[in-house]
Design a protein around this motif. Structure first.
Motif, mmCIF file in Angstrom:
data_model
loop_
_atom_site.group_PDB
_atom_site.id
_atom_site.type_symbol
_atom_site.label_atom_id
_atom_site.label_comp_id
_atom_site.label_asym_id
_atom_site.label_seq_id
_atom_site.Cartn_x
_atom_site.Cartn_y
_atom_site.Cartn_z
ATOM 1 N N LYS A 129 20.030 18.442 -54.566
ATOM 2 C CA LYS A 129 19.252 18.739 -53.359
ATOM 3 C C LYS A 129 17.997 17.866 -53.274
ATOM 4 O O LYS A 129 17.664 17.328 -52.213
ATOM 5 C CB LYS A 129 18.848 20.217 -53.339
ATOM 6 C CG LYS A 129 20.008 21.178 -53.153
ATOM 7 C CD LYS A 129 19.521 22.619 -53.200
ATOM 8 C CE LYS A 129 20.675 23.602 -53.093
ATOM 9 N NZ LYS A 129 20.224 25.008 -53.231
ATOM 10 N N VAL A 130 17.302 17.739 -54.401
ATOM 11 C CA VAL A 130 16.064 16.945 -54.406
ATOM 12 C C VAL A 130 16.388 15.473 -54.180
ATOM 13 O O VAL A 130 15.680 14.775 -53.434
ATOM 14 C CB VAL A 130 15.297 17.149 -55.732
ATOM 15 C CG1 VAL A 130 14.076 16.234 -55.778
ATOM 16 C CG2 VAL A 130 14.877 18.602 -55.890
ATOM 17 N N LYS A 185 16.996 14.706 -50.542
ATOM 18 C CA LYS A 185 15.727 14.669 -49.799
ATOM 19 C C LYS A 185 14.997 13.343 -50.064
ATOM 20 O O LYS A 185 14.480 12.699 -49.134
ATOM 21 C CB LYS A 185 14.845 15.850 -50.229
ATOM 22 C CG LYS A 185 13.450 15.879 -49.609
ATOM 23 C CD LYS A 185 13.491 16.154 -48.119
ATOM 24 C CE LYS A 185 12.138 16.535 -47.549
ATOM 25 N NZ LYS A 185 11.055 15.556 -47.798
ATOM 26 N N GLY A 238 23.329 22.109 -57.503
ATOM 27 C CA GLY A 238 22.076 22.432 -58.172
ATOM 28 C C GLY A 238 20.896 21.654 -57.622
ATOM 29 O O GLY A 238 21.011 20.822 -56.734
ATOM 30 N N GLU A 239 19.740 21.920 -58.210
ATOM 31 C CA GLU A 239 18.482 21.375 -57.715
ATOM 32 C C GLU A 239 18.423 19.850 -57.752
ATOM 33 O O GLU A 239 17.933 19.233 -56.793
ATOM 34 C CB GLU A 239 17.321 21.968 -58.518
ATOM 35 C CG GLU A 239 15.957 21.758 -57.894
ATOM 36 C CD GLU A 239 15.777 22.491 -56.567
ATOM 37 O OE1 GLU A 239 14.845 22.136 -55.825
ATOM 38 O OE2 GLU A 239 16.565 23.412 -56.267
ATOM 39 N N PRO A 240 18.894 19.179 -58.811
ATOM 40 C CA PRO A 240 18.809 17.703 -58.817
ATOM 41 C C PRO A 240 19.506 17.054 -57.631
ATOM 42 O O PRO A 240 19.020 16.045 -57.095
ATOM 43 C CB PRO A 240 19.481 17.317 -60.142
ATOM 44 C CG PRO A 240 19.279 18.498 -61.018
ATOM 45 C CD PRO A 240 19.390 19.691 -60.102
ATOM 46 N N THR A 246 25.968 16.643 -60.905
ATOM 47 C CA THR A 246 24.551 16.910 -61.121
ATOM 48 C C THR A 246 23.929 15.903 -62.090
ATOM 49 O O THR A 246 22.794 15.450 -61.891
ATOM 50 C CB THR A 246 24.348 18.336 -61.650
ATOM 51 O OG1 THR A 246 25.111 19.248 -60.854
ATOM 52 C CG2 THR A 246 22.888 18.743 -61.589
ATOM 53 N N THR A 259 24.320 23.710 -65.095
ATOM 54 C CA THR A 259 24.785 23.512 -63.718
ATOM 55 C C THR A 259 25.205 22.050 -63.565
ATOM 56 O O THR A 259 24.364 21.162 -63.501
ATOM 57 C CB THR A 259 23.673 23.837 -62.705
ATOM 58 O OG1 THR A 259 23.252 25.189 -62.897
ATOM 59 C CG2 THR A 259 24.173 23.667 -61.272
ATOM 60 N N SER A 310 20.581 23.284 -68.344
ATOM 61 C CA SER A 310 20.717 24.185 -67.189
ATOM 62 C C SER A 310 22.116 24.756 -67.067
ATOM 63 O O SER A 310 22.307 25.858 -66.549
ATOM 64 C CB SER A 310 20.366 23.437 -65.898
ATOM 65 O OG SER A 310 21.421 22.566 -65.515
#
Length: 373
Positions: free
Chosen positions: A39-40, A43, A35-37, A241, A31, A29
Protein backbone atom coordinates in the motif's frame (compact mmCIF):
# COMPACT_ATOMS: atom_id res chain seq x y z
CA UNK A 1 36.39 -6.69 -10.80
CA UNK A 2 34.61 -7.70 -14.01
CA UNK A 3 32.67 -4.93 -15.72
CA UNK A 4 28.95 -5.61 -15.35
CA UNK A 5 26.37 -4.65 -17.96
CA UNK A 6 23.98 -3.61 -15.18
CA UNK A 7 25.55 -4.05 -11.76
CA UNK A 8 22.80 -5.20 -9.40
CA UNK A 9 25.37 -6.75 -7.05
CA UNK A 10 27.10 -3.41 -6.46
CA UNK A 11 23.72 -1.73 -5.96
CA UNK A 12 22.82 -4.34 -3.34
CA UNK A 13 26.12 -3.90 -1.50
CA UNK A 14 25.51 -0.14 -1.39
CA UNK A 15 22.09 -0.54 0.24
CA UNK A 16 22.60 -3.93 1.87
CA UNK A 17 21.63 -2.95 5.42
CA UNK A 18 18.43 -1.18 4.34
CA UNK A 19 17.37 -3.98 1.96
CA UNK A 20 18.16 -6.73 4.46
CA UNK A 21 16.18 -4.92 7.15
CA UNK A 22 13.21 -4.42 4.81
CA UNK A 23 13.15 -8.14 3.98
CA UNK A 24 13.55 -9.09 7.66
CA UNK A 25 10.61 -6.87 8.61
CA UNK A 26 8.37 -8.69 6.13
CA UNK A 27 9.55 -12.08 7.39
CA UNK A 28 8.77 -11.03 10.95
CA UNK A 29 5.31 -9.76 9.98
CA UNK A 30 4.31 -13.03 8.30
CA UNK A 31 2.37 -11.09 5.67
CA UNK A 32 3.74 -12.14 2.29
CA UNK A 33 0.87 -11.11 0.00
CA UNK A 34 -0.45 -7.55 0.26
CA UNK A 35 0.02 -5.69 3.53
CA UNK A 36 1.36 -2.27 4.42
CA UNK A 37 4.54 -2.31 2.26
CA UNK A 38 2.46 -2.77 -0.90
CA UNK A 39 0.00 0.00 0.00
CA UNK A 40 2.76 2.45 0.93
CA UNK A 41 4.76 1.63 -2.21
CA UNK A 42 1.74 2.27 -4.42
CA UNK A 43 1.27 5.68 -2.79
CA UNK A 44 4.95 6.53 -3.18
CA UNK A 45 5.01 5.47 -6.84
CA UNK A 46 1.83 7.41 -7.66
CA UNK A 47 3.23 10.52 -5.97
CA UNK A 48 6.53 10.24 -7.83
CA UNK A 49 4.88 9.79 -11.23
CA UNK A 50 2.25 12.44 -10.49
CA UNK A 51 -0.98 10.45 -10.91
CA UNK A 52 -3.87 9.54 -8.61
CA UNK A 53 -3.59 5.77 -8.72
CA UNK A 54 -0.88 3.12 -8.83
CA UNK A 55 -1.98 -0.50 -8.97
CA UNK A 56 0.87 -2.96 -8.50
CA UNK A 57 0.78 -6.44 -10.06
CA UNK A 58 2.93 -9.50 -10.73
CA UNK A 59 4.90 -8.23 -13.75
CA UNK A 60 4.95 -5.71 -16.59
CA UNK A 61 3.30 -8.06 -19.08
CA UNK A 62 0.37 -8.61 -16.71
CA UNK A 63 0.12 -4.84 -16.27
CA UNK A 64 -0.49 -4.42 -20.02
CA UNK A 65 -2.83 -7.44 -20.09
CA UNK A 66 -4.94 -6.13 -17.21
CA UNK A 67 -5.50 -2.75 -18.86
CA UNK A 68 -6.55 -4.34 -22.17
CA UNK A 69 -8.86 -6.66 -20.23
CA UNK A 70 -10.35 -3.72 -18.34
CA UNK A 71 -10.94 -1.87 -21.61
CA UNK A 72 -12.66 -4.90 -23.16
CA UNK A 73 -10.19 -5.22 -26.04
CA UNK A 74 -10.73 -8.38 -28.06
CA UNK A 75 -11.33 -10.03 -31.39
CA UNK A 76 -11.79 -7.60 -34.28
CA UNK A 77 -9.95 -4.76 -32.53
CA UNK A 78 -6.77 -3.17 -33.89
CA UNK A 79 -4.06 -2.17 -31.44
CA UNK A 80 -1.11 -0.11 -32.72
CA UNK A 81 2.33 -1.05 -31.36
CA UNK A 82 5.91 -0.15 -32.34
CA UNK A 83 7.68 -2.81 -34.41
CA UNK A 84 11.03 -2.29 -32.69
CA UNK A 85 10.62 -3.24 -29.03
CA UNK A 86 10.33 -6.22 -26.69
CA UNK A 87 7.86 -8.94 -27.72
CA UNK A 88 5.50 -8.50 -24.76
CA UNK A 89 3.97 -5.28 -26.11
CA UNK A 90 2.47 -7.15 -29.07
CA UNK A 91 2.08 -10.46 -27.25
CA UNK A 92 -0.55 -9.07 -24.89
CA UNK A 93 -2.56 -7.82 -27.87
CA UNK A 94 -2.59 -11.24 -29.49
CA UNK A 95 -3.37 -12.85 -26.13
CA UNK A 96 -6.47 -10.65 -25.94
CA UNK A 97 -7.36 -12.01 -29.44
CA UNK A 98 -7.02 -8.51 -30.90
CA UNK A 99 -4.77 -7.70 -33.87
CA UNK A 100 -1.44 -5.90 -33.38
CA UNK A 101 -0.66 -3.36 -36.10
CA UNK A 102 3.10 -2.82 -36.27
CA UNK A 103 4.33 0.75 -36.63
CA UNK A 104 7.79 1.78 -37.77
CA UNK A 105 9.85 3.73 -35.28
CA UNK A 106 11.69 7.02 -35.59
CA UNK A 107 15.26 5.87 -36.24
CA UNK A 108 16.68 8.68 -34.11
CA UNK A 109 14.68 8.02 -30.93
CA UNK A 110 13.82 4.31 -31.45
CA UNK A 111 10.23 5.21 -30.52
CA UNK A 112 6.95 5.02 -32.43
CA UNK A 113 6.85 7.39 -35.41
CA UNK A 114 3.67 9.54 -35.07
CA UNK A 115 3.30 10.09 -38.82
CA UNK A 116 3.62 6.36 -39.56
CA UNK A 117 1.11 5.76 -36.78
CA UNK A 118 -1.48 8.08 -38.31
CA UNK A 119 -0.93 6.55 -41.75
CA UNK A 120 -1.57 3.08 -40.31
CA UNK A 121 -4.73 4.22 -38.52
CA UNK A 122 -6.08 5.70 -41.75
CA UNK A 123 -5.28 2.48 -43.59
CA UNK A 124 -7.07 0.31 -41.03
CA UNK A 125 -10.11 2.60 -41.15
CA UNK A 126 -10.08 2.53 -44.96
CA UNK A 127 -9.90 -1.27 -45.11
CA UNK A 128 -12.83 -1.56 -42.71
CA UNK A 129 -11.91 -5.02 -41.40
CA UNK A 130 -10.80 -4.04 -37.89
CA UNK A 131 -11.92 -1.53 -35.28
CA UNK A 132 -9.05 0.80 -34.26
CA UNK A 133 -9.08 0.89 -30.45
CA UNK A 134 -5.74 1.40 -28.71
CA UNK A 135 -2.28 2.88 -29.26
CA UNK A 136 0.55 1.41 -27.14
CA UNK A 137 3.65 3.61 -27.47
CA UNK A 138 6.81 2.25 -25.79
CA UNK A 139 9.37 4.39 -23.96
CA UNK A 140 12.31 2.50 -25.40
CA UNK A 141 15.72 2.50 -23.71
CA UNK A 142 14.50 5.04 -21.11
CA UNK A 143 13.29 7.77 -23.48
CA UNK A 144 9.57 8.68 -23.36
CA UNK A 145 7.77 8.34 -26.69
CA UNK A 146 6.44 11.40 -28.55
CA UNK A 147 3.25 11.77 -26.51
CA UNK A 148 2.90 15.40 -27.54
CA UNK A 149 1.86 14.15 -31.00
CA UNK A 150 0.62 10.63 -30.19
CA UNK A 151 -1.96 11.82 -27.68
CA UNK A 152 -3.32 14.28 -30.25
CA UNK A 153 -3.59 11.49 -32.81
CA UNK A 154 -5.41 9.35 -30.27
CA UNK A 155 -7.83 12.19 -29.58
CA UNK A 156 -8.38 12.79 -33.29
CA UNK A 157 -9.36 9.16 -33.98
CA UNK A 158 -10.97 8.48 -30.57
CA UNK A 159 -8.39 5.88 -29.59
CA UNK A 160 -7.22 4.94 -26.11
CA UNK A 161 -3.53 5.47 -25.37
CA UNK A 162 -1.69 3.01 -23.14
CA UNK A 163 1.88 4.02 -22.28
CA UNK A 164 4.27 1.08 -22.03
CA UNK A 165 6.77 2.61 -19.63
CA UNK A 166 8.59 -0.63 -18.77
CA UNK A 167 11.90 0.97 -19.77
CA UNK A 168 10.93 4.62 -19.38
CA UNK A 169 10.33 4.94 -15.63
CA UNK A 170 12.22 8.00 -14.41
CA UNK A 171 12.24 9.81 -17.74
CA UNK A 172 10.11 12.85 -18.49
CA UNK A 173 8.99 15.36 -21.11
CA UNK A 174 9.20 18.98 -19.93
CA UNK A 175 8.91 17.74 -16.34
CA UNK A 176 5.89 15.48 -16.93
CA UNK A 177 7.08 12.05 -15.87
CA UNK A 178 6.96 8.80 -17.78
CA UNK A 179 3.99 6.63 -16.72
CA UNK A 180 1.75 9.70 -16.49
CA UNK A 181 0.86 9.82 -20.20
CA UNK A 182 -2.19 8.44 -22.00
CA UNK A 183 -5.34 7.06 -20.39
CA UNK A 184 -3.23 4.56 -18.46
CA UNK A 185 0.42 3.57 -18.24
CA UNK A 186 2.34 0.51 -17.15
CA UNK A 187 5.85 -0.31 -16.00
CA UNK A 188 7.94 -3.34 -15.11
CA UNK A 189 10.08 -4.00 -12.06
CA UNK A 190 12.08 -6.76 -13.74
CA UNK A 191 15.52 -6.60 -12.05
CA UNK A 192 17.33 -4.97 -15.00
CA UNK A 193 14.77 -2.18 -15.46
CA UNK A 194 15.54 1.39 -14.26
CA UNK A 195 13.67 0.59 -11.04
CA UNK A 196 13.84 -3.15 -10.51
CA UNK A 197 13.02 -5.58 -7.71
CA UNK A 198 14.58 -9.01 -7.01
CA UNK A 199 12.12 -10.98 -9.07
CA UNK A 200 9.13 -10.07 -11.22
CA UNK A 201 6.87 -7.12 -10.55
CA UNK A 202 4.84 -4.49 -12.37
CA UNK A 203 2.49 -1.56 -11.95
CA UNK A 204 -0.29 0.37 -13.66
CA UNK A 205 -0.77 4.14 -13.35
CA UNK A 206 -3.93 6.12 -14.06
CA UNK A 207 -5.98 9.15 -13.04
CA UNK A 208 -9.21 7.28 -13.88
CA UNK A 209 -10.97 6.32 -10.62
CA UNK A 210 -13.29 3.77 -12.24
CA UNK A 211 -10.46 2.10 -14.14
CA UNK A 212 -8.36 1.86 -10.97
CA UNK A 213 -11.24 0.22 -9.09
CA UNK A 214 -11.77 -2.26 -11.92
CA UNK A 215 -8.06 -3.09 -12.14
CA UNK A 216 -7.88 -3.76 -8.40
CA UNK A 217 -10.67 -6.28 -8.90
CA UNK A 218 -9.27 -7.89 -12.05
CA UNK A 219 -5.83 -8.48 -10.59
CA UNK A 220 -7.33 -10.60 -7.77
CA UNK A 221 -9.56 -13.04 -9.63
CA UNK A 222 -12.24 -10.42 -10.35
CA UNK A 223 -13.12 -10.05 -6.68
CA UNK A 224 -15.95 -7.87 -5.42
CA UNK A 225 -16.01 -6.18 -2.01
CA UNK A 226 -15.38 -9.61 -0.48
CA UNK A 227 -12.50 -11.61 -1.95
CA UNK A 228 -14.73 -14.70 -1.94
CA UNK A 229 -17.39 -12.91 -3.98
CA UNK A 230 -16.07 -12.90 -7.54
CA UNK A 231 -18.05 -10.50 -9.69
CA UNK A 232 -16.07 -10.91 -12.93
CA UNK A 233 -13.42 -13.11 -14.53
CA UNK A 234 -9.98 -11.78 -13.63
CA UNK A 235 -6.39 -12.89 -13.07
CA UNK A 236 -4.08 -13.74 -10.20
CA UNK A 237 -1.49 -10.96 -10.46
CA UNK A 238 -0.22 -9.48 -7.21
CA UNK A 239 3.11 -7.95 -6.22
CA UNK A 240 4.71 -9.92 -3.37
CA UNK A 241 5.18 -8.05 -0.10
CA UNK A 242 8.93 -8.77 -0.01
CA UNK A 243 9.34 -7.26 -3.48
CA UNK A 244 7.37 -4.19 -2.41
CA UNK A 245 9.62 -3.74 0.62
CA UNK A 246 12.74 -4.00 -1.56
CA UNK A 247 11.30 -1.55 -4.09
CA UNK A 248 10.66 1.02 -1.37
CA UNK A 249 14.36 1.07 -0.52
CA UNK A 250 15.40 1.13 -4.17
CA UNK A 251 12.87 3.85 -5.08
CA UNK A 252 14.48 6.17 -2.54
CA UNK A 253 17.91 5.61 -4.12
CA UNK A 254 16.41 5.95 -7.59
CA UNK A 255 14.94 9.36 -6.75
CA UNK A 256 17.94 10.63 -4.75
CA UNK A 257 20.73 9.88 -7.23
CA UNK A 258 20.39 6.95 -9.64
CA UNK A 259 18.61 8.67 -12.54
CA UNK A 260 20.92 11.65 -12.27
CA UNK A 261 23.97 9.37 -12.16
CA UNK A 262 23.10 7.46 -15.34
CA UNK A 263 22.57 10.77 -17.13
CA UNK A 264 26.04 11.90 -16.04
CA UNK A 265 27.51 8.66 -17.41
CA UNK A 266 25.52 9.08 -20.64
CA UNK A 267 26.95 12.59 -21.09
CA UNK A 268 30.49 11.16 -20.87
CA UNK A 269 29.63 8.40 -23.34
CA UNK A 270 28.15 11.01 -25.69
CA UNK A 271 31.16 13.27 -25.51
CA UNK A 272 33.78 10.55 -25.95
CA UNK A 273 31.96 8.58 -28.65
CA UNK A 274 30.80 11.55 -30.72
CA UNK A 275 31.80 10.96 -34.34
CA UNK A 276 32.83 7.37 -33.64
CA UNK A 277 29.37 5.81 -33.32
CA UNK A 278 25.88 7.29 -33.53
CA UNK A 279 25.02 8.15 -29.94
CA UNK A 280 21.47 8.31 -28.49
CA UNK A 281 19.32 11.22 -29.63
CA UNK A 282 17.39 13.00 -26.86
CA UNK A 283 14.94 15.63 -28.22
CA UNK A 284 14.78 19.05 -26.58
CA UNK A 285 12.67 18.95 -23.42
CA UNK A 286 13.04 15.18 -23.05
CA UNK A 287 14.91 13.39 -20.26
CA UNK A 288 15.89 9.71 -20.43
CA UNK A 289 16.30 7.26 -17.56
CA UNK A 290 18.70 5.25 -19.77
CA UNK A 291 17.36 1.76 -19.22
CA UNK A 292 19.97 1.01 -21.88
CA UNK A 293 22.64 3.14 -23.51
CA UNK A 294 22.22 2.16 -27.15
CA UNK A 295 24.46 3.31 -29.99
CA UNK A 296 24.27 2.62 -33.72
CA UNK A 297 27.10 1.26 -35.84
CA UNK A 298 27.31 1.57 -39.62
CA UNK A 299 26.33 -2.03 -40.32
CA UNK A 300 26.04 -5.52 -38.88
CA UNK A 301 29.64 -6.44 -39.71
CA UNK A 302 31.05 -3.45 -37.85
CA UNK A 303 28.82 -4.20 -34.87
CA UNK A 304 29.89 -7.84 -34.69
CA UNK A 305 33.54 -6.87 -34.97
CA UNK A 306 33.21 -4.40 -32.08
CA UNK A 307 31.12 -6.76 -29.97
CA UNK A 308 33.61 -9.61 -30.39
CA UNK A 309 36.54 -7.30 -29.62
CA UNK A 310 34.91 -6.10 -26.39
CA UNK A 311 33.82 -9.60 -25.40
CA UNK A 312 37.43 -10.78 -25.57
CA UNK A 313 38.23 -8.05 -23.05
CA UNK A 314 35.30 -9.14 -20.83
CA UNK A 315 33.36 -5.95 -21.60
CA UNK A 316 29.70 -6.98 -21.99
CA UNK A 317 27.40 -5.64 -24.69
CA UNK A 318 23.88 -6.66 -25.71
CA UNK A 319 21.84 -6.30 -28.89
CA UNK A 320 18.35 -4.95 -28.18
CA UNK A 321 16.72 -6.21 -30.42
CA UNK A 322 17.99 -8.72 -32.97
CA UNK A 323 14.54 -9.05 -34.58
CA UNK A 324 11.61 -6.70 -35.04
CA UNK A 325 8.33 -7.99 -33.63
CA UNK A 326 6.93 -8.45 -37.13
CA UNK A 327 9.90 -10.74 -37.84
CA UNK A 328 9.17 -13.02 -34.89
CA UNK A 329 8.12 -16.51 -36.01
CA UNK A 330 4.65 -16.20 -34.52
CA UNK A 331 3.93 -12.92 -36.35
CA UNK A 332 5.88 -13.31 -39.59
CA UNK A 333 3.96 -12.72 -42.83
CA UNK A 334 1.29 -10.80 -40.92
CA UNK A 335 2.70 -7.40 -41.84
CA UNK A 336 3.38 -5.66 -45.11
CA UNK A 337 7.05 -5.32 -46.01
CA UNK A 338 8.50 -1.84 -45.80
CA UNK A 339 11.79 -0.25 -46.65
CA UNK A 340 13.61 1.07 -43.62
CA UNK A 341 17.03 1.37 -42.07
CA UNK A 342 17.26 -1.98 -40.29
CA UNK A 343 18.02 -1.00 -36.71
CA UNK A 344 18.28 -4.64 -35.70
CA UNK A 345 21.56 -4.87 -37.65
CA UNK A 346 23.11 -1.72 -36.20
CA UNK A 347 22.14 -1.23 -32.55
CA UNK A 348 24.41 -2.15 -29.66
CA UNK A 349 23.86 -1.45 -25.97
CA UNK A 350 26.85 -0.68 -23.74
CA UNK A 351 27.19 -1.12 -19.96
CA UNK A 352 25.01 1.42 -18.17
CA UNK A 353 24.05 1.68 -14.51
CA UNK A 354 24.39 4.20 -11.67
CA UNK A 355 27.29 2.30 -10.09
CA UNK A 356 29.59 2.23 -13.13
CA UNK A 357 33.01 3.25 -11.85
CA UNK A 358 35.13 5.84 -13.63
CA UNK A 359 37.91 3.34 -14.32
CA UNK A 360 35.45 0.88 -15.88
CA UNK A 361 33.90 3.61 -18.01
CA UNK A 362 37.38 4.68 -19.11
CA UNK A 363 38.23 1.09 -20.05
CA UNK A 364 35.07 0.74 -22.14
CA UNK A 365 35.60 4.03 -23.97
CA UNK A 366 39.33 3.47 -24.53
CA UNK A 367 38.69 0.14 -26.25
CA UNK A 368 35.78 1.34 -28.39
CA UNK A 369 37.92 4.27 -29.56
CA UNK A 370 40.84 1.94 -30.21
CA UNK A 371 38.70 -0.40 -32.28
CA UNK A 372 36.76 2.14 -34.35
CA UNK A 373 39.01 5.16 -34.78
Amino acid sequence: MTIEFRDLKRQYQTYKSEIDQAIADVLKSGTFIGGEPVKVLEKELADYVGVKHCITCANGTDALTLVLLAWGIGEGDAVFVPDFTFFATAEVVAYAKATPIFIEVDERTFNMDPQKLENAIKEVISEGKLNPKVIIPVDLFGLPANYLEIEQIGLKYELLVLEDGAQGFGGHINGKRACSFGHAATTSFFPAKPLGCYGDGGAIFTNDDELAELLNSLKVHGKGKDKYDNVRIGMNSRLDTIQAAILRVKLKAFIEHEVEDVNKIASIYNRELNGIVETPYIPEGYYSSYAQYTVKLHNKEEREKLQNFLEALEIPTIVYYSKKISEQTVFINKMKEYETDNLTDRVLSLPMHPYLKDKDLHEILKNIQLMLK
